[in-house]
Motif scaffolding. Structure first.
Motif, PDB file in Angstrom:
ATOM      1  N   GLU A  43       0.832  -1.209   0.000  1.00  0.00           N
ATOM      2  CA  GLU A  43       0.000   0.000   0.000  1.00  0.00           C
ATOM      3  C   GLU A  43       0.865   1.258   0.000  1.00  0.00           C
ATOM      4  O   GLU A  43       0.517   2.260  -0.642  1.00  0.00           O
ATOM      5  N   ARG A  44       1.980   1.218   0.705  1.00  0.00           N
ATOM      6  CA  ARG A  44       2.864   2.385   0.766  1.00  0.00           C
ATOM      7  C   ARG A  44       3.596   2.606  -0.565  1.00  0.00           C
ATOM      8  O   ARG A  44       3.698   3.726  -1.060  1.00  0.00           O
ATOM      9  N   GLN A  45       4.092   1.531  -1.147  1.00  0.00           N
ATOM     10  CA  GLN A  45       4.881   1.627  -2.373  1.00  0.00           C
ATOM     11  C   GLN A  45       4.022   1.588  -3.640  1.00  0.00           C
ATOM     12  O   GLN A  45       4.490   1.919  -4.719  1.00  0.00           O
ATOM     13  N   HIS A  46       2.786   1.135  -3.501  1.00  0.00           N
ATOM     14  CA  HIS A  46       1.881   0.946  -4.637  1.00  0.00           C
ATOM     15  C   HIS A  46       2.517   0.034  -5.694  1.00  0.00           C
ATOM     16  O   HIS A  46       2.430   0.273  -6.898  1.00  0.00           O
ATOM     17  N   ARG A  47       3.147  -1.008  -5.191  1.00  0.00           N
ATOM     18  CA  ARG A  47       3.758  -2.025  -6.052  1.00  0.00           C
ATOM     19  C   ARG A  47       3.470  -3.408  -5.480  1.00  0.00           C
ATOM     20  O   ARG A  47       3.045  -3.544  -4.330  1.00  0.00           O
ATOM     21  N   PHE A  48       3.719  -4.436  -6.284  1.00  0.00           N
ATOM     22  CA  PHE A  48       3.506  -5.809  -5.840  1.00  0.00           C
ATOM     23  C   PHE A  48       4.597  -6.701  -6.414  1.00  0.00           C
ATOM     24  O   PHE A  48       5.372  -6.284  -7.288  1.00  0.00           O
ATOM     25  N   VAL A  49       4.636  -7.942  -5.922  1.00  0.00           N
ATOM     26  CA  VAL A  49       5.618  -8.930  -6.361  1.00  0.00           C
ATOM     27  C   VAL A  49       4.922 -10.045  -7.130  1.00  0.00           C
ATOM     28  O   VAL A  49       3.861 -10.517  -6.732  1.00  0.00           O
ATOM     29  N   LEU A  51       4.903  -9.949 -18.025  1.00  0.00           N
ATOM     30  CA  LEU A  51       5.637  -9.269 -19.090  1.00  0.00           C
ATOM     31  C   LEU A  51       4.820  -9.153 -20.374  1.00  0.00           C
ATOM     32  O   LEU A  51       5.072  -8.273 -21.200  1.00  0.00           O
ATOM     33  N   ALA A  52       3.841 -10.033 -20.531  1.00  0.00           N
ATOM     34  CA  ALA A  52       2.971  -9.981 -21.712  1.00  0.00           C
ATOM     35  C   ALA A  52       1.812  -9.012 -21.537  1.00  0.00           C
ATOM     36  O   ALA A  52       1.022  -8.813 -22.471  1.00  0.00           O
ATOM     37  N   SER A  53       1.701  -8.418 -20.348  1.00  0.00           N
ATOM     38  CA  SER A  53       0.593  -7.522 -20.033  1.00  0.00           C
ATOM     39  C   SER A  53       1.054  -6.061 -20.123  1.00  0.00           C
ATOM     40  O   SER A  53       2.248  -5.780 -20.231  1.00  0.00           O
ATOM     41  N   PRO A  54       0.100  -5.111 -20.048  1.00  0.00           N
ATOM     42  CA  PRO A  54       0.484  -3.699 -20.064  1.00  0.00           C
ATOM     43  C   PRO A  54       0.937  -3.156 -18.716  1.00  0.00           C
ATOM     44  O   PRO A  54       1.267  -1.974 -18.600  1.00  0.00           O
ATOM     45  N   VAL A  55       0.961  -3.992 -17.675  1.00  0.00           N
ATOM     46  CA  VAL A  55       1.362  -3.547 -16.338  1.00  0.00           C
ATOM     47  C   VAL A  55       2.827  -3.105 -16.354  1.00  0.00           C
ATOM     48  O   VAL A  55       3.684  -3.758 -16.953  1.00  0.00           O
ATOM     49  N   THR A  56       3.126  -1.996 -15.695  1.00  0.00           N
ATOM     50  CA  THR A  56       4.497  -1.474 -15.633  1.00  0.00           C
ATOM     51  C   THR A  56       5.342  -2.311 -14.683  1.00  0.00           C
ATOM     52  O   THR A  56       4.991  -2.479 -13.516  1.00  0.00           O
ATOM     53  N   VAL A  57       6.445  -2.839 -15.181  1.00  0.00           N
ATOM     54  CA  VAL A  57       7.339  -3.688 -14.393  1.00  0.00           C
ATOM     55  C   VAL A  57       8.563  -2.871 -13.982  1.00  0.00           C
ATOM     56  O   VAL A  57       9.270  -2.323 -14.828  1.00  0.00           O
ATOM     57  N   THR A  58       8.808  -2.791 -12.674  1.00  0.00           N
ATOM     58  CA  THR A  58       9.909  -2.003 -12.136  1.00  0.00           C
ATOM     59  C   THR A  58      11.257  -2.682 -12.354  1.00  0.00           C
ATOM     60  O   THR A  58      12.253  -2.037 -12.688  1.00  0.00           O
ATOM     61  N   PRO A  60      11.295 -21.186  -4.620  1.00  0.00           N
ATOM     62  CA  PRO A  60      11.285 -20.187  -5.691  1.00  0.00           C
ATOM     63  C   PRO A  60      11.841 -20.756  -6.999  1.00  0.00           C
ATOM     64  O   PRO A  60      12.718 -21.619  -6.989  1.00  0.00           O
ATOM     65  N   GLN A  61      11.322 -20.273  -8.119  1.00  0.00           N
ATOM     66  CA  GLN A  61      11.713 -20.793  -9.434  1.00  0.00           C
ATOM     67  C   GLN A  61      12.807 -19.970 -10.105  1.00  0.00           C
ATOM     68  O   GLN A  61      12.988 -20.031 -11.312  1.00  0.00           O
ATOM     69  N   GLY A  62      13.507 -19.183  -9.313  1.00  0.00           N
ATOM     70  CA  GLY A  62      14.635 -18.444  -9.872  1.00  0.00           C
ATOM     71  C   GLY A  62      14.292 -17.101 -10.458  1.00  0.00           C
ATOM     72  O   GLY A  62      15.151 -16.442 -11.059  1.00  0.00           O
ATOM     73  N   VAL A  63      13.051 -16.652 -10.296  1.00  0.00           N
ATOM     74  CA  VAL A  63      12.686 -15.350 -10.854  1.00  0.00           C
ATOM     75  C   VAL A  63      11.581 -14.712 -10.018  1.00  0.00           C
ATOM     76  O   VAL A  63      10.652 -15.381  -9.552  1.00  0.00           O
ATOM     77  N   LEU A  64      11.703 -13.404  -9.841  1.00  0.00           N
ATOM     78  CA  LEU A  64      10.723 -12.617  -9.095  1.00  0.00           C
ATOM     79  C   LEU A  64      10.718 -11.231  -9.730  1.00  0.00           C
ATOM     80  O   LEU A  64      11.775 -10.665 -10.007  1.00  0.00           O
ATOM     81  N   ALA A  65       9.526 -10.710  -9.993  1.00  0.00           N
ATOM     82  CA  ALA A  65       9.419  -9.383 -10.594  1.00  0.00           C
ATOM     83  C   ALA A  65       8.675  -8.440  -9.668  1.00  0.00           C
ATOM     84  O   ALA A  65       7.780  -8.849  -8.928  1.00  0.00           O
ATOM     85  N   VAL A  66       9.041  -7.177  -9.708  1.00  0.00           N
ATOM     86  CA  VAL A  66       8.347  -6.116  -8.982  1.00  0.00           C
ATOM     87  C   VAL A  66       7.644  -5.244 -10.013  1.00  0.00           C
ATOM     88  O   VAL A  66       8.242  -4.855 -11.025  1.00  0.00           O
ATOM     89  N   ALA A  67       6.358  -4.966  -9.779  1.00  0.00           N
ATOM     90  CA  ALA A  67       5.579  -4.187 -10.750  1.00  0.00           C
ATOM     91  C   ALA A  67       4.664  -3.208 -10.037  1.00  0.00           C
ATOM     92  O   ALA A  67       4.371  -3.348  -8.843  1.00  0.00           O
TER      93      ALA A  67
END
Length: 261
Positions: free
Chosen positions: A17-23, A34-41, A86-93
């Motif tokens: 809620e503070r950062q307005h981002r998710f994992v 990555l196939a979506s229009p969501v902004t990936v940090t 974990p599968q070796g990858v994590l994205a912040v968006a």
């Protein structure tokens, strides 16, 4: 590392809620992101990811899109992960803006009343997206849509299906303003086949609730109609995700039939 610290913070609802981002975690989920229009940090990966063809393609996709990719150790990735393996990858968006509810003709909303299991909520969102629901709305007491397990369980649906979190008073005002009928799946309701055979409201919001606790008192007092899924006497209830799928499908078929007749 700044991104790793951020990812750790985002495991908590207050952090999101503070950062307005998710994992987003795991190969399949990050592929959908990555196939979506969501902004990936940015993305955190271990050196094992590009050793597999699918992992290499994922990393290249991120780089092509201009997403910063940071290599971390397995222990570092695990410290920011919600999974045991974990599968070796994590994205912040970035969390997308709250949905515009767009109450046009034939609008259908799914309302989540205090659903606390993240796996159920993710599955319900995926179901709503598959069955053409206009938007899914979470009432207070429902787990955060951007909880890491909700994101995984939605199988990418959260990246394109409109969702919103609303207080009850705001939702009640919206329903009244736009003449949206409020129905609820409930064990004490009218049989679903009987309901689906009758006339459906032009605009409809369907409430599904915690199968143990049932409808919240204020929601129960406001619903226009309750419906139930007939089941064998030896079974007490459906899982909420299964119930939502059955009811949404039945009402969708009935709505399509009414339009074609």
């Amino acid at each position: 590392m700044k991104l790793l610290t951020l990812a750790r913070d985002l495991q908590r609802r207050k952090g999101r809620e503070r950062q307005h981002r998710f994992v987003a975690e795991g190969v399949r989920t990050v592929e959908a992101l990555l196939a979506s229009p969501v902004t990936v940090t940015g993305m955190l990966v271990t050196d094992a990811l590009p050793r597999q063809a699918r992992g290499l393609a994922l990393q290249q996709q991120a780089e092509t899109r201009g997403v910063p990719v940071h290599v971390v150790t397995e222990d570092e990735l695990a410290s920011a992960s919600d999974t045991d393996a974990p599968q070796g990858v994590l994205a912040v968006a970035d969390i997308p803006a709250a949905a515009t509810l767009a109450p046009g003709a034939g609008a259908r909303y799914l309302v989540l009343d205090a659903l606390q299991d993240p796996g159920n909520v993710g599955t319900v969102v995926r179901t709503a997206a598959a069955l053409g629901v206009t938007a899914t709305i979470a009432l207070p007491g429902t787990v955060d849509f951007w909880n890491a397990k909700v994101v995984r369980s939605s199988m990418g649906a959260l990246f394109h299906h409109p969702v919103a979190t609303m207080g009850w008073n705001d939702l009640a005002g919206f329903l009244a303003q736009h003449r949206v009928a409020l129905w609820a799946a409930d064990l004490e309701g009218d049989p679903l086949p009987e309901v689906a055979a009758g006339a459906l409201p032009e605009r409809l919001a369907l409430v599904v609730s915690n199968e143990g606790a049932g409808l919240s008192p204020h929601v129960a007092a406001a619903v226009d109609r309750r419906l139930r899924i007939p089941m064998a006497a030896t079974v007490e209830s459906f899982n909420v995700a299964a119930a939502a799928a059955i009811v949404l499908y039945a009402l969708g078929v009935a709505q399509a039939g009414a339009r074609s007749s």
